[in-house]
Design an enzyme around this catalytic site. Sequence first.
Site, PDB file in Angstrom:
ATOM      1  N   ARG A 161       0.818  -1.213   0.000  1.00 15.22           N
ATOM      2  CA  ARG A 161       0.000   0.000   0.000  1.00 15.22           C
ATOM      3  C   ARG A 161       0.852   1.263   0.000  1.00 15.22           C
ATOM      4  O   ARG A 161       0.793   2.087  -0.909  1.00 15.22           O
ATOM      5  CB  ARG A 161      -0.943  -0.009   1.215  1.00 15.22           C
ATOM      6  CG  ARG A 161      -2.012   1.091   1.196  1.00 15.22           C
ATOM      7  CD  ARG A 161      -1.563   2.431   1.689  1.00 15.22           C
ATOM      8  NE  ARG A 161      -1.071   2.399   3.056  1.00 15.22           N
ATOM      9  CZ  ARG A 161      -0.512   3.438   3.652  1.00 15.22           C
ATOM     10  NH1 ARG A 161      -0.337   4.579   2.987  1.00 15.22           N
ATOM     11  NH2 ARG A 161      -0.071   3.340   4.895  1.00 15.22           N
ATOM     12  N   HIS A 201       4.523   3.805  13.896  1.00 14.52           N
ATOM     13  CA  HIS A 201       4.672   3.867  12.441  1.00 14.52           C
ATOM     14  C   HIS A 201       5.894   4.740  12.195  1.00 14.52           C
ATOM     15  O   HIS A 201       5.840   5.965  12.307  1.00 14.52           O
ATOM     16  CB  HIS A 201       3.405   4.488  11.820  1.00 14.52           C
ATOM     17  CG  HIS A 201       3.449   4.595  10.329  1.00 14.52           C
ATOM     18  ND1 HIS A 201       2.870   3.657   9.505  1.00 14.52           N
ATOM     19  CD2 HIS A 201       4.003   5.529   9.513  1.00 14.52           C
ATOM     20  CE1 HIS A 201       3.054   4.014   8.235  1.00 14.52           C
ATOM     21  NE2 HIS A 201       3.742   5.149   8.222  1.00 14.52           N
ATOM     22  N   HIS A 242       9.300   6.148  10.085  1.00  9.52           N
ATOM     23  CA  HIS A 242       9.944   6.407   8.799  1.00  9.52           C
ATOM     24  C   HIS A 242      11.452   6.536   9.012  1.00  9.52           C
ATOM     25  O   HIS A 242      11.905   6.941  10.085  1.00  9.52           O
ATOM     26  CB  HIS A 242       9.388   7.684   8.164  1.00  9.52           C
ATOM     27  CG  HIS A 242       8.052   7.489   7.525  1.00  9.52           C
ATOM     28  ND1 HIS A 242       7.744   7.985   6.280  1.00  9.52           N
ATOM     29  CD2 HIS A 242       6.941   6.845   7.952  1.00  9.52           C
ATOM     30  CE1 HIS A 242       6.497   7.663   5.960  1.00  9.52           C
ATOM     31  NE2 HIS A 242       5.989   6.980   6.971  1.00  9.52           N
ATOM     32  N   CYS A 269       5.843   9.269   2.608  1.00  9.16           N
ATOM     33  CA  CYS A 269       4.659  10.119   2.475  1.00  9.16           C
ATOM     34  C   CYS A 269       4.819  11.044   1.268  1.00  9.16           C
ATOM     35  O   CYS A 269       5.753  11.850   1.230  1.00  9.16           O
ATOM     36  CB  CYS A 269       4.438  10.944   3.733  1.00  9.16           C
ATOM     37  SG  CYS A 269       3.008  12.035   3.597  1.00  9.16           S
ATOM     38  N   ASN A 320       9.518   3.974   4.921  1.00  7.06           N
ATOM     39  CA  ASN A 320       9.278   3.424   6.254  1.00  7.06           C
ATOM     40  C   ASN A 320      10.455   2.586   6.735  1.00  7.06           C
ATOM     41  O   ASN A 320      11.330   2.212   5.970  1.00  7.06           O
ATOM     42  CB  ASN A 320       8.030   2.533   6.232  1.00  7.06           C
ATOM     43  CG  ASN A 320       6.774   3.318   6.010  1.00  7.06           C
ATOM     44  OD1 ASN A 320       6.725   4.181   5.152  1.00  7.06           O
ATOM     45  ND2 ASN A 320       5.738   3.019   6.752  1.00  7.06           N
TER      46      ASN A 320
END
Length: 319
Positions: A16, A218, A220, A251, A262
């Site tokens: 995704r 989450h 990065h 992003c 990520n």
Amino acid sequence: MSDMPSSIVIHEEGPREGFQIEPGPISSADKIRLIEALAETGLRAIQVCSFVSARVVPSWADAEEVVAKVRTKAGVTYSSLWFNDKGLERALAFRDKLALSGAIALCSSEAFTRKNLHRSHAENLEAMRKQTRLHVDKGVPVRSVGVMAAFGCNFQGDIAPAEVVRTVREGLEIGAECGVDVARVSLADTMGWATPPRIERVIGAVRSAWPDKEISLHLHDTRGMAVANAMAGLRMGVRRYDSTVGGLGGCPFAGQKGAAGNICTEELVMLCEEMGVETGVDLERLIEVGRMAEEIVGHPLPSELLHGGALNAFRRAVH
């Protein structure tokens, strides 16, 4: 070290988040190939697509085709992402294949809310109220409050832990208004501002306010700190992590062209292996899937393990 978990849950977001930022077209067949290969590594949760505007994120215009054709594996949970009513309706058409779960998605940076969602913070709060009510009406569980830019923002600067706490509180209040007892708080380092001390301060502040809520990270790797930040999270007992195979993604609205995405799933897995934390993932098989991802996108990915290999493979070779 006493808070170190014995095992973690990895939420793989490579398909995704990775494919949404790739400049070149990726075929539906290649997306499906990667998803199916990831399911064979021991990963148990894979986010497979975004149901978003094809104008804004053209790389996921084929979300329906990918979900319809992918072969699912027993024991693996497949999920998707959406941001509005239309996206939810598209996801609902695949309720038989996807584990649908809603989130109250907020941002601790007003500037990034405007940049990413084209809304003010107040407008986003109202949008989340509406969306949460819709989730409840449609029977979609709402399990988390997500806070983007929880550790800092390229457009607003440092974010104080108190601001993150305020944002989480607003999300939990929305849940309560809609009759939802949210169990999890997801803290996102959307633009790579986190460092281990920031991880400790923000998690500490959120945990002090809501000791009963599960925290997920989450992370990065924008500034090369993702593995160090994961280590800080592990030391604080965090058991849930989002990651992407090979370090796919990032992003598209962060204003950092060419930055790493990520935290790499394989680097997170190796860290855990070396710390004695169980992931359930076959690292060497995962590295091979990372190399497949690199071949699919047609350029090098950030993961060092795709080139360096797993330590255990070398350990076997010298004994």
